[in-house]
Structures are given as structure tokens and as C-alpha cells.
Scaffold this motif. Structure first.
Motif, PDB file in Angstrom:
ATOM      1  N   CYS A 231       1.659  27.597  -8.130  1.00 19.96           N
ATOM      2  CA  CYS A 231       1.005  26.417  -9.039  1.00 19.96           C
ATOM      3  C   CYS A 231       1.179  25.276  -7.753  1.00 19.96           C
ATOM      4  CB  CYS A 231       1.790  26.096 -10.216  1.00 19.96           C
ATOM      5  SG  CYS A 231       1.215  24.672 -11.120  1.00 19.96           S
ATOM      6  N   VAL A 232       0.356  24.743  -7.245  1.00 20.48           N
ATOM      7  CA  VAL A 232       0.633  23.813  -5.999  1.00 20.48           C
ATOM      8  C   VAL A 232      -0.207  22.674  -6.109  1.00 20.48           C
ATOM      9  CG1 VAL A 232       1.505  25.617  -4.291  1.00 20.48           C
ATOM     10  CG2 VAL A 232      -1.119  25.229  -4.565  1.00 20.48           C
ATOM     11  N   MET A 233       0.142  21.628  -5.226  1.00 18.98           N
ATOM     12  CA  MET A 233      -0.670  20.602  -5.645  1.00 18.98           C
ATOM     13  C   MET A 233      -0.414  19.432  -4.151  1.00 18.98           C
ATOM     14  SD  MET A 233       1.596  17.896  -8.108  1.00 18.98           S
ATOM     15  CE  MET A 233       0.696  16.589  -8.003  1.00 18.98           C
ATOM     16  N   THR A 234      -1.346  18.438  -4.080  1.00 18.57           N
ATOM     17  CA  THR A 234      -1.165  17.500  -3.082  1.00 18.57           C
ATOM     18  C   THR A 234      -1.866  16.199  -3.727  1.00 18.57           C
ATOM     19  OG1 THR A 234      -1.841  17.014  -0.715  1.00 18.57           O
ATOM     20  CG2 THR A 234      -3.483  17.863  -2.168  1.00 18.57           C
ATOM     21  N   SER A 235      -1.404  15.014  -2.980  1.00 16.07           N
ATOM     22  CA  SER A 235      -1.944  13.859  -3.379  1.00 16.07           C
ATOM     23  C   SER A 235      -2.196  12.992  -2.218  1.00 16.07           C
ATOM     24  CB  SER A 235      -0.746  13.125  -4.218  1.00 16.07           C
ATOM     25  OG  SER A 235       0.148  12.644  -3.610  1.00 16.07           O
ATOM     26  N   SER A 236      -3.140  12.134  -2.232  1.00 16.30           N
ATOM     27  CA  SER A 236      -3.425  11.049  -1.267  1.00 16.30           C
ATOM     28  C   SER A 236      -4.130   9.889  -1.784  1.00 16.30           C
ATOM     29  CB  SER A 236      -4.088  11.929   0.059  1.00 16.30           C
ATOM     30  OG  SER A 236      -4.406  10.871   1.312  1.00 16.30           O
ATOM     31  N   SER A 237      -4.830   9.027  -0.754  1.00 16.34           N
ATOM     32  CA  SER A 237      -5.548   8.007  -1.255  1.00 16.34           C
ATOM     33  C   SER A 237      -6.693   8.106  -0.450  1.00 16.34           C
ATOM     34  CB  SER A 237      -5.061   6.751  -1.199  1.00 16.34           C
ATOM     35  OG  SER A 237      -5.718   5.724  -1.410  1.00 16.34           O
ATOM     36  N   SER A 238      -8.028   7.496  -0.733  1.00 15.19           N
ATOM     37  CA  SER A 238      -9.163   7.681  -0.218  1.00 15.19           C
ATOM     38  C   SER A 238      -9.254   8.060   1.383  1.00 15.19           C
ATOM     39  CB  SER A 238      -9.954   6.424  -0.324  1.00 15.19           C
ATOM     40  OG  SER A 238      -9.878   6.089  -1.865  1.00 15.19           O
ATOM     41  N   PRO A 239      -8.937   7.364   2.340  1.00 13.98           N
ATOM     42  CA  PRO A 239      -8.948   8.005   3.631  1.00 13.98           C
ATOM     43  C   PRO A 239      -8.551   9.398   3.887  1.00 13.98           C
ATOM     44  CG  PRO A 239      -8.265   5.758   3.622  1.00 13.98           C
ATOM     45  CD  PRO A 239      -8.255   6.354   2.316  1.00 13.98           C
ATOM     46  N   GLY A 240      -7.373   9.447   3.263  1.00 17.04           N
ATOM     47  CA  GLY A 240      -6.591  10.820   3.233  1.00 17.04           C
ATOM     48  C   GLY A 240      -7.303  12.063   2.623  1.00 17.04           C
ATOM     49  N   VAL A 241      -8.016  11.361   1.670  1.00 22.71           N
ATOM     50  CA  VAL A 241      -8.781  12.551   0.772  1.00 22.71           C
ATOM     51  C   VAL A 241      -9.842  12.967   1.817  1.00 22.71           C
ATOM     52  CG1 VAL A 241      -9.800  13.069  -1.359  1.00 22.71           C
ATOM     53  CG2 VAL A 241      -7.712  11.866  -1.275  1.00 22.71           C
ATOM     54  N   SER A 242     -10.501  12.298   2.126  1.00 27.72           N
ATOM     55  CA  SER A 242     -11.527  12.489   3.140  1.00 27.72           C
ATOM     56  C   SER A 242     -11.146  13.721   4.115  1.00 27.72           C
ATOM     57  CB  SER A 242     -12.295  11.290   3.841  1.00 27.72           C
ATOM     58  OG  SER A 242     -12.716  10.200   2.960  1.00 27.72           O
ATOM     59  N   LEU A 243     -10.065  13.460   4.793  1.00 26.50           N
ATOM     60  CA  LEU A 243      -9.358  14.239   5.596  1.00 26.50           C
ATOM     61  C   LEU A 243      -9.301  15.753   5.034  1.00 26.50           C
ATOM     62  CD1 LEU A 243      -6.966  12.374   7.515  1.00 26.50           C
ATOM     63  CD2 LEU A 243      -8.783  13.159   8.423  1.00 26.50           C
ATOM     64  N   LYS A 244      -9.099  15.796   3.720  1.00 24.90           N
ATOM     65  CA  LYS A 244      -8.690  16.857   3.145  1.00 24.90           C
ATOM     66  C   LYS A 244      -9.992  17.871   2.547  1.00 24.90           C
ATOM     67  CE  LYS A 244      -4.740  15.370   0.914  1.00 24.90           C
ATOM     68  NZ  LYS A 244      -3.577  16.063   1.574  1.00 24.90           N
ATOM     69  N   GLN A 245     -11.264  17.188   2.735  1.00 21.57           N
ATOM     70  CA  GLN A 245     -12.313  17.573   2.273  1.00 21.57           C
ATOM     71  C   GLN A 245     -12.568  19.128   2.881  1.00 21.57           C
ATOM     72  OE1 GLN A 245     -13.879  16.633  -0.271  1.00 21.57           O
ATOM     73  NE2 GLN A 245     -12.785  14.855  -0.424  1.00 21.57           N
ATOM     74  N   GLU A 246     -12.486  19.484   3.861  1.00 21.56           N
ATOM     75  CA  GLU A 246     -12.825  20.520   4.506  1.00 21.56           C
ATOM     76  C   GLU A 246     -12.071  21.811   3.567  1.00 21.56           C
ATOM     77  OE1 GLU A 246     -10.915  22.229   7.948  1.00 21.56           O
ATOM     78  OE2 GLU A 246     -12.813  23.004   8.856  1.00 21.56           O
ATOM     79  N   GLY A 247     -10.769  21.414   3.527  1.00 21.28           N
ATOM     80  CA  GLY A 247      -9.917  22.508   3.094  1.00 21.28           C
ATOM     81  C   GLY A 247     -10.129  22.372   1.279  1.00 21.28           C
ATOM     82  N   ILE A 248     -10.473  21.391   0.742  1.00 22.06           N
ATOM     83  CA  ILE A 248     -11.029  21.458  -0.681  1.00 22.06           C
ATOM     84  C   ILE A 248     -12.196  22.316  -0.727  1.00 22.06           C
ATOM     85  CG2 ILE A 248     -11.998  20.061  -2.424  1.00 22.06           C
ATOM     86  CD1 ILE A 248     -10.065  17.913  -1.547  1.00 22.06           C
ATOM     87  N   SER A 249     -13.161  22.513   0.053  1.00 20.26           N
ATOM     88  CA  SER A 249     -14.449  23.270   0.158  1.00 20.26           C
ATOM     89  C   SER A 249     -13.840  24.688   0.228  1.00 20.26           C
ATOM     90  CB  SER A 249     -15.234  22.882   1.045  1.00 20.26           C
ATOM     91  OG  SER A 249     -16.407  23.584   1.244  1.00 20.26           O
ATOM     92  N   TYR A 250     -12.698  25.027   1.122  1.00 20.64           N
ATOM     93  CA  TYR A 250     -12.353  26.241   1.174  1.00 20.64           C
ATOM     94  C   TYR A 250     -11.885  26.828  -0.011  1.00 20.64           C
ATOM     95  CZ  TYR A 250     -13.476  26.523   6.341  1.00 20.64           C
ATOM     96  OH  TYR A 250     -13.947  26.491   7.439  1.00 20.64           O
ATOM     97  N   ILE A 251     -10.986  26.000  -0.663  1.00 19.15           N
ATOM     98  CA  ILE A 251     -10.016  26.305  -1.766  1.00 19.15           C
ATOM     99  C   ILE A 251     -11.116  26.612  -2.886  1.00 19.15           C
ATOM    100  CG2 ILE A 251      -8.770  25.392  -3.470  1.00 19.15           C
ATOM    101  CD1 ILE A 251      -7.171  23.814  -1.304  1.00 19.15           C
ATOM    102  N   ALA A 252     -12.294  25.863  -3.069  1.00 13.60           N
ATOM    103  CA  ALA A 252     -13.472  25.908  -4.106  1.00 13.60           C
ATOM    104  C   ALA A 252     -14.244  27.378  -4.089  1.00 13.60           C
ATOM    105  CB  ALA A 252     -14.204  24.841  -4.032  1.00 13.60           C
ATOM    106  N   ALA A 253     -14.559  27.557  -2.594  1.00 15.33           N
ATOM    107  CA  ALA A 253     -14.923  28.712  -2.086  1.00 15.33           C
ATOM    108  C   ALA A 253     -14.328  30.016  -2.425  1.00 15.33           C
ATOM    109  CB  ALA A 253     -15.418  28.616  -0.838  1.00 15.33           C
ATOM    110  N   ALA A 254     -12.985  29.860  -2.306  1.00 18.03           N
ATOM    111  CA  ALA A 254     -12.144  30.985  -2.344  1.00 18.03           C
ATOM    112  C   ALA A 254     -11.635  31.160  -3.874  1.00 18.03           C
ATOM    113  CB  ALA A 254     -10.996  30.962  -1.352  1.00 18.03           C
TER     114      ALA A 254
END
Lengths: 361, 178
Positions: free
Chosen positions: A76-99
Motif C-alpha cells: 500500500c504505497v503513496m506519493t505526494s507533490s504539487s503541480s510542477p512536481g506532479v507533471s514530472l510524475k505523469q510518465e510513471g502514473i501512466s505506467y502504473i495505470a497501464a500495469a
């Protein structure tokens, strides 16, 4: 035993809630206005109590990929950030969603675009609800409006992400991150044992301890016919989520002549505007989408019926209004009011906007 | 009861922590509470403000444009927030460095020399609690003192609890200014 009521900032509440709801690991990188999440976790030292891992990664990209890895093992894992940081995370988020993995991502939005400002914003609505990363995927997006909801949505988010093996985003604005309100924390939920994880997540890549078939977690499928099947499976899940998990709140909608649709803290500013308008004899109702995806299309449609107009109030230049327009089929005026770049509108401004854009038009 | 309050001044005057103690006092008095800081690049010397709402019922907006009580601790804050006191509301300001006094006649205005009073106590850190004393009196102690003391205890880390008597003294001193 009932937990005592405490006063907390939204960001602090997220940290407490993560521990209480049995989170296994938090991976983050500091950025205003959400740095208190990581700070509070470091202060609470949950690794000495529940065994939860708290790690400041070297970057936002590293943090989201640590979440990807942790999620792949059923944790059970999580991360947090704010807008510019969340933009950086988008590739990873897409991979997590796809997987098809469970993960919780908190975005305490600040004004953009670019590095922007550290003041509150809701300008990441499109990014959160329409993709953000590449490909046909959806996050379940929860929009808290109180510090108590910051707590509750961590629990709800953990439940939903495992129920649907889909990433969940808490999309908060800087206001609810920074303000203090009363909160009641849940009782400590124990972290799941290895056995419980194996039972809940038979797909997890956790070391093949019982001689089972190999679990492979990947977002890559070069054979298009198979990739299409995967996409259809994702889409089927999204329809299921739309059916079961759409959430919203209504205030005074039935006797109202006008409707305001707003999310997060802006819904509360609009609620005050509703009170002020009522003093002048103007009847306003409010629909507050709680899940931004799935969007409460039907609820907004129903609430708008018979009204004289709809005002969508957002801390952006007009994003959720697109979903509201799709929801309202009638020939109703649907107008937008928003402040940009970190400016917060006052309740009076919302009343003025309602008059100028809808009532006196 | 519903009190919509803004406290505004220089960063470093203890504006945010005074708001925090007020919010904790409200919590101890079983009120609904919001505490919304102007968070930002404000630091010592810049301007800082905090909106505190205390209410018997659920609080809608944590952000306001009109206030029952404004506490202004410098000229900029006075200029900005004096016009935003609701008619019949209360304005408290520190007279130090003020060259343009408020002229409204539809509100209660309490000028206080909080700096002078703080110097009399002999600890400049107690400044915000002197102001707090004036505020509590202006509120006619709708927040009972016992709950304010409980609030102080809640919001101060244990290692600072020895300062509570000093804070109490400062609050009394502040109340005597009205």
C-alpha cells in the motif's frame, strides 16, 4: 476508544491518515504547498511504530517509480507533490495505470503554468481527470474540501485503489493543504501481513514464495491485438468505476433558481456566496463533485433542470466547465468564474459574478 | 456564536501563532474552527495575516472579504483591512507607527499601544499575547479564559509550558488596554 478531536493542517492530516490507514510506504520530494506531508511523516517516525517506510527520493520522477515498484509487490504505497512536481510524475502514473496497479497520489495544486506560484490553484483539473500522462487511462480523482476529508479520502483512496487495482489521485488545492481545521483520525488500521497481501493481490510480484506461476508486471505489449484487449479491459473497469463510485454533495439544490458547480475549497467559498445571495433573496443551490473522475454527470444534469442558469466556479480559466456543459443538455446558460495564478476569490466576488454573468444577462 | 476574525501585521510579530492559539482556544470551547494563513514568501519584515473563524455551526468558506473583528498591527494591514470590518464590527489596531488613523464611524475602534504594554511586562516575545488579551476583551470573553489557557497549552510544545504564566500575564495586560 473514540479518537480525540485535533486541530491540523490538511497536509499534516494526510501524513497522520497515511499511517493510521496502514500505509506501507510513502515516497516523496518536497515542494510548497505540500512539504508538511513529508515533514510530518519524518516527525512521526512511523518506521518505528507501524513499520511504514518514509523516503525522501532524489526527485519526483524517482518517487513515482518507487511507488510503481512498491505497488507491483502488492504494498500500500503513496506519493505526494504539487503541480510542477506532479507533471514530472505523469510518465510513471501512466505506467502504473497501464500495469493496473494500486497507488495513491496526492496533488496539492498551486498556480501554474510552469513553476508558477506557491499560492492555491485548481488548474490541474484537466491533467488529473483527462489523462496527464499518455494513453487511454483514468485515475479515480477525489477532491477534498475539508481537512477531515483529507483524512477520509486517504482511507477511501486506499480502499478504491485495491478494489479496482487502479491508481487514485487526491486532487486538493493549496487552501485545504495549508488551513487548519478540526479532525478526527481513524483508529490505527494494522498494516497487512505478507499473507494478507498475497491473498488480496494474487497478481503481486512478491517473490513466488508458494511455487505459483510467475507474475509479470509490465505496461509493454508489442502485439497490437493483445494491447487492444488490455485496453478493453481497462475501459471495462472504468465503466464499472463510473457506475459504482461517482460521488457528489448537494446543498440547497431543490428550491434554488440558480446553480453553482464547484469543487474542493472553492465549493465552500461558493457555499458562503450562497448564504450571501440568500440574504438578497437570490436562491442558489450547489453541486460539489467529490469524484472529479468519474464526474457526476447525471447529478449535475438533474440539479440543473428547471434552473435559470449555472455558474461554474474554479481556480482556473475554465476546465471543469467542459464537463458541466456536457452534463447540462438543456438550453441553459452555463458560465464560468475563476481567479488565476493563485488568487482566491472572496464569496462576494462569486455573488457579483453570478449577477453579472447569469442573473443580469 | 460566529466570529469571523482576521489578524494582520508584519511577519515575526507572532500573527500566525496568535491565530493558532485563538483557534485552539475555540477548539477547547467546542467550537467549529478554521485557521487560514496567508502562506507565502512572507517572512520576518514582510506582511502576514491569518483568518480565524469560530462558530457554533459548520463553517462554509475559510476565506472571507468581510470580518466581524479586524486586528491590524501595522499601517499596511490597517489600510487594507479597516474597510473590511462589517458595520457594527470591531477594529483593534496597534498605534505604533500609525500615521493614518481609521475614520469609520459605523464600527467600534480600539487603538492600543501593545508595544508599550509589552515592554512593561519585560518580554518582547509576549507581544502577540498582549494583543490577544485586547482581542478577547473586545470579544467580551465569548471565549472563556480557562479555555484560552487550555488552548495555549495545546498549541505550545511541552517544553514551552513554563512560559504559560508569562502569557497569561500578557493577556491580562492586553485586556487592561481596552
Amino acid at each position: 476508544m473514540k479518537e480525540e478531536i485535533r486541530l491540523m493542517k490538511g497536509n499534516e492530516a494526510i501524513a497522520h491518515a497515511a499511517i493510521r490507514y496502514g500505509c506501507d510506504g510513502y515516497f516523496g520530494y518536497p515542494i510548497t504547498p505540500q512539504s508538511e506531508v513529508l515533514e510530518t511523516l519524518e516527525e512521526l517516525m512511523p518506521w518505528e511504530t507501524t513499520g511504514m517506510v518514509v523516503l525522501q527520493a532524489e526527485s519526483e520522477v524517482a518517487a513515482i517509480n518507487m511507488v510503481y515498484g512498491g505497488a507491483a509487490t502488492g504494498k500500500c504505497v503513496m506519493t505526494s507533490s504539487s503541480s510542477p512536481g506532479v507533471s514530472l510524475k505523469q510518465e510513471g502514473i501512466s505506467y502504473i495505470a497501464a500495469a493496473s496497479l494500486p497507488a495513491l497520489i496526492l496533488n496539492v495544486m498551486r498556480g501554474g503554468p510552469g513553476l508558477g506560484t506557491i499560492q492555491p490553484s485548481q488548474a490541474d483539473y484537466f491533467q488529473a481527470t483527462k489523462g496527464g500522462g499518455h494513453g487511454d487511462y483514468h485515475l479515480i480523482v477525489l477532491a477534498p474540501s475539508t481537512v477531515q476529508e483529507m483524512v477520509d479520502f486517504v482511507g477511501l483512496g486506499f480502499d478504491l485503489m485495491f478494489k479496482y487495482t487502479n491508481p487514485v489521485m487526491i486532487l486538493a488545492d493549496g487552501i485545504v493543504g495549508q488551513m487548519m481545521e478540526k479532525v478526527q483520525l481513524p483508529e490505527q488500521r494494522p498494516r497487512r501481513t505478507e499473507e494478507e497481501i498475497r491473498k488480496q493481490c494474487p497478481w503481486a510480484a512478491d517473490g513466488r514464495k508458494d511455487g505459483r506461476k510467475r507474475n509479470v508486471i509490465t505496461s509493454l505489449e508489442l502485439e497490437s491485438s493483445k494491447m487492444e484487449v488490455i485496453n478493453h479491459q481497462l475501459q471495462a473497469r472504468y465503466r464499472e468505476i463510473e457506475k459504482n463510485e461517482t460521488r457528489w454533495e448537494e446543498i440547497g439544490v431543490e428550491d434554488a433558481d440558480y446553480l453553482i458547480v464547484a469543487f474542493g475549497t472553492i465549493a465552500r467559498i461558493s457555499d458562503k456566496a450562497r448564504e450571501l445571495a440568500a440574504e438578497e433573496g437570490i436562491k442558489v443551490g450547489i453541486v460539489r463533485p467529490i469524484t472529479l473522475w468519474p464526474f457526476p454527470t447525471e447529478a449535475v444534469n438533474k440539479a440543473a433542470r428547471g434552473k435559470k442558469g449555472v455558474l461554474v466556479v474554479e481556480l482556473n480559466a475554465g476546465q471543469m466547465i467542459e464537463d458541466v456543459r456536457l452534463a447540462v443538455h438543456d438550453n441553459l446558460p452555463v458560465e464560468h468564474f475563476g481567479r488565476l495564478g493563485g488568487i482566491i476569490p472572496s464569496p462576494e466576488e462569486v455573488v457579483t459574478a453570478l449577477k453579472e454573468k447569469i442573473i443580469n444577462k | 456564536m460566529k466570529e469571523e476574525i482576521i489578524i494582520a501585521g508584519f511577519g515575526g510579530q507572532g500573527v500566525l501563532s496568535m491565530g493558532k492559539i485563538l483557534a485552539y482556544s475555540g477548539l477547547m470551547d467546542d467550537k467549529e474552527v478554521t485557521w487560514m494563513p496567508s502562506y507565502g514568501p512572507e517572512q520576518r519584515g514582510g506582511t502576514a495575516n491569518v483568518t480565524v473563524i469560530l462558530s457554533d455551526s459548520k463553517i462554509s468558506s475559510p476565506v472571507l472579504d468581510r470580518y466581524d473583528i479586524v486586528v491590524a498591527l501595522n499601517q499596511q494591514s490597517l489600510d487594507k483591512f479597516a474597510p473590511k470590518v462589517k458595520p457594527g464590527g470591531t477594529l483593534i489596531f496597534d498605534t505604533n507607527g500609525i500615521h493614518n488613523r481609521p475614520t469609520r464611524e459605523d464600527i467600534k475602534i480600539y487603538p492600543i499601544d501593545a508595544m508599550e504594554a509589552t515592554l512593561e511586562i519585560g518580554n518582547s516575545k509576549a507581544y502577540n499575547m498582549v494583543v490577544m488579551g485586547a482581542l478577547l476583551k473586545a470579544m467580551q470573553y465569548k471565549l472563556p479564559m480557562e479555555n484560552v489557557i487550555k488552548g495555549l497549552k495545546k498549541s505550545l510544545p511541552e517544553r514551552h509550558h513554563k512560559l504559560i504564566p508569562l502569557n497569561e500575564k500578557a493577556i491580562e495586560k492586553g485586556a487592561s488596554l481596552l
